[in-house]
Scaffold this motif. Sequence first.
Motif, PDB file in Angstrom:
ATOM      1  N   ASP A 147       2.130   1.951  -3.518  1.00 21.54           N
ATOM      2  CA  ASP A 147       1.037   2.453  -4.354  1.00 21.54           C
ATOM      3  C   ASP A 147       0.710   3.900  -3.997  1.00 21.54           C
ATOM      4  OD1 ASP A 147       0.842   0.056  -5.667  1.00 21.54           O
ATOM      5  OD2 ASP A 147      -0.851  -0.686  -4.487  1.00 21.54           O
ATOM      6  N   ALA A 148       0.626   4.175  -2.686  1.00 18.30           N
ATOM      7  CA  ALA A 148       0.306   5.529  -2.240  1.00 18.30           C
ATOM      8  C   ALA A 148       1.403   6.508  -2.635  1.00 18.30           C
ATOM      9  CB  ALA A 148       0.091   5.552  -0.724  1.00 18.30           C
ATOM     10  N   ASP A 193       0.835  -1.205   0.000  1.00 17.81           N
ATOM     11  CA  ASP A 193       0.000   0.000   0.000  1.00 17.81           C
ATOM     12  C   ASP A 193       0.869   1.254   0.000  1.00 17.81           C
ATOM     13  OD1 ASP A 193      -2.401  -1.316  -0.069  1.00 17.81           O
ATOM     14  OD2 ASP A 193      -2.731  -1.251   2.096  1.00 17.81           O
ATOM     15  N   LEU A 195       2.740  11.256  -8.560  1.00 20.45           N
ATOM     16  CA  LEU A 195       2.043  11.617  -9.788  1.00 20.45           C
ATOM     17  C   LEU A 195       1.216  12.878  -9.562  1.00 20.45           C
ATOM     18  CD1 LEU A 195       1.300  10.913 -12.698  1.00 20.45           C
ATOM     19  CD2 LEU A 195      -0.543   9.461 -11.802  1.00 20.45           C
ATOM     20  N   SER A 196       0.564  12.945  -8.395  1.00 18.48           N
ATOM     21  CA  SER A 196      -0.213  14.133  -8.051  1.00 18.48           C
ATOM     22  C   SER A 196       0.684  15.359  -7.927  1.00 18.48           C
ATOM     23  CB  SER A 196      -0.968  13.896  -6.740  1.00 18.48           C
ATOM     24  OG  SER A 196      -1.632  15.058  -6.315  1.00 18.48           O
ATOM     25  N   ASP A 242      -6.098   8.242   1.638  1.00 20.82           N
ATOM     26  CA  ASP A 242      -7.013   7.773   0.599  1.00 20.82           C
ATOM     27  C   ASP A 242      -6.903   6.264   0.428  1.00 20.82           C
ATOM     28  OD1 ASP A 242      -7.861  10.344   0.168  1.00 20.82           O
ATOM     29  OD2 ASP A 242      -6.580  10.678  -1.584  1.00 20.82           O
ATOM     30  N   ARG A 243      -5.680   5.764   0.446  1.00 18.69           N
ATOM     31  CA  ARG A 243      -5.466   4.323   0.295  1.00 18.69           C
ATOM     32  C   ARG A 243      -6.080   3.561   1.462  1.00 18.69           C
ATOM     33  NH1 ARG A 243      -4.219   0.665  -3.515  1.00 18.69           N
ATOM     34  NH2 ARG A 243      -3.295   2.481  -4.533  1.00 18.69           N
ATOM     35  N   GLN A 275       3.474   6.260  -5.175  1.00 18.34           N
ATOM     36  CA  GLN A 275       3.397   6.481  -6.623  1.00 18.34           C
ATOM     37  C   GLN A 275       2.268   7.451  -6.959  1.00 18.34           C
ATOM     38  OE1 GLN A 275       2.896   2.883  -8.879  1.00 18.34           O
ATOM     39  NE2 GLN A 275       3.182   3.893 -10.845  1.00 18.34           N
ATOM     40  N   GLU A 276       1.117   7.247  -6.322  1.00 21.30           N
ATOM     41  CA  GLU A 276      -0.021   8.145  -6.556  1.00 21.30           C
ATOM     42  C   GLU A 276       0.317   9.569  -6.107  1.00 21.30           C
ATOM     43  OE1 GLU A 276      -3.091   6.261  -4.345  1.00 21.30           O
ATOM     44  OE2 GLU A 276      -3.264   4.561  -5.729  1.00 21.30           O
ATOM     45  N   ALA A 277       0.996   9.675  -4.971  1.00 18.99           N
ATOM     46  CA  ALA A 277       1.340  10.986  -4.442  1.00 18.99           C
ATOM     47  C   ALA A 277       2.303  11.727  -5.363  1.00 18.99           C
ATOM     48  CB  ALA A 277       1.956  10.845  -3.051  1.00 18.99           C
ATOM     49  N   ALA A 296      -2.318  10.850   0.280  1.00 17.06           N
ATOM     50  CA  ALA A 296      -2.442   9.658  -0.565  1.00 17.06           C
ATOM     51  C   ALA A 296      -2.574   8.406   0.291  1.00 17.06           C
ATOM     52  CB  ALA A 296      -1.241   9.554  -1.498  1.00 17.06           C
TER      53      ALA A 296
END
Length: 206
Positions: free
Chosen positions: A50-51, A47, A57-58, A86-87, A53-55, A83
């Motif tokens: 993933d978080a 997790d 990208l944001s 959210d996860r 990577q999402e962060a 992030a």
Amino acid sequence: MGHPERSDAELLAAHVAGDRHAFQELYGRHQRRLRRLARLTTGCPEDAEDALQEAMLSAHRSAGSFRYNAAVGSWLHRIVVNACRDRLRRNRLHPSVPLAESPAVADRTAEVETALEVRAALRRLPTEQRAAVVTVDMHGYSIADAARALGVAQGTVKSRCARGRARLAVLLGRDHTGPAARVRPAARRIALAAEGVLHGRVDDCA
């Protein structure tokens, strides 16, 4: 003579201006700390990745909206925490995955067990309390810097830290029957005792 190292703010501005390498350089500068933050906040390496990577990208996409009213590192910290939240919200209805056995060698058994114990306790804190405790006690932010990083008032950080430390002391069975004044130092000592492990020396133990 080489060029002087660019500041975080200069790298972010260069990224916004079209420098294709600036954001990667900025991320590389903060990568280890942000990854530790994500792992401690989510309690799960998968997790966390993933978080993170999402962060990033944001952050990459929203860099142009940054107003430079805080440190770039604090801005990245806040994006990662959000992030992770959210996860965790998306995973709320799923059962927790048991902690895996550590592959550590025998002479580090006690150290690893302490780290796993603290990780498990952290995962049982509400997300906001966990973020505050990790930011202040494990990453060493001041209350003011933590407030900026988390986007809340300083009093809120203090309150969340106090509640989180008290809950950790109870979960970990340290001094929870003693005077209230002993709760914060007990929880802090527990966190600091495992800090070396939690900060990446056995990152695969979770």
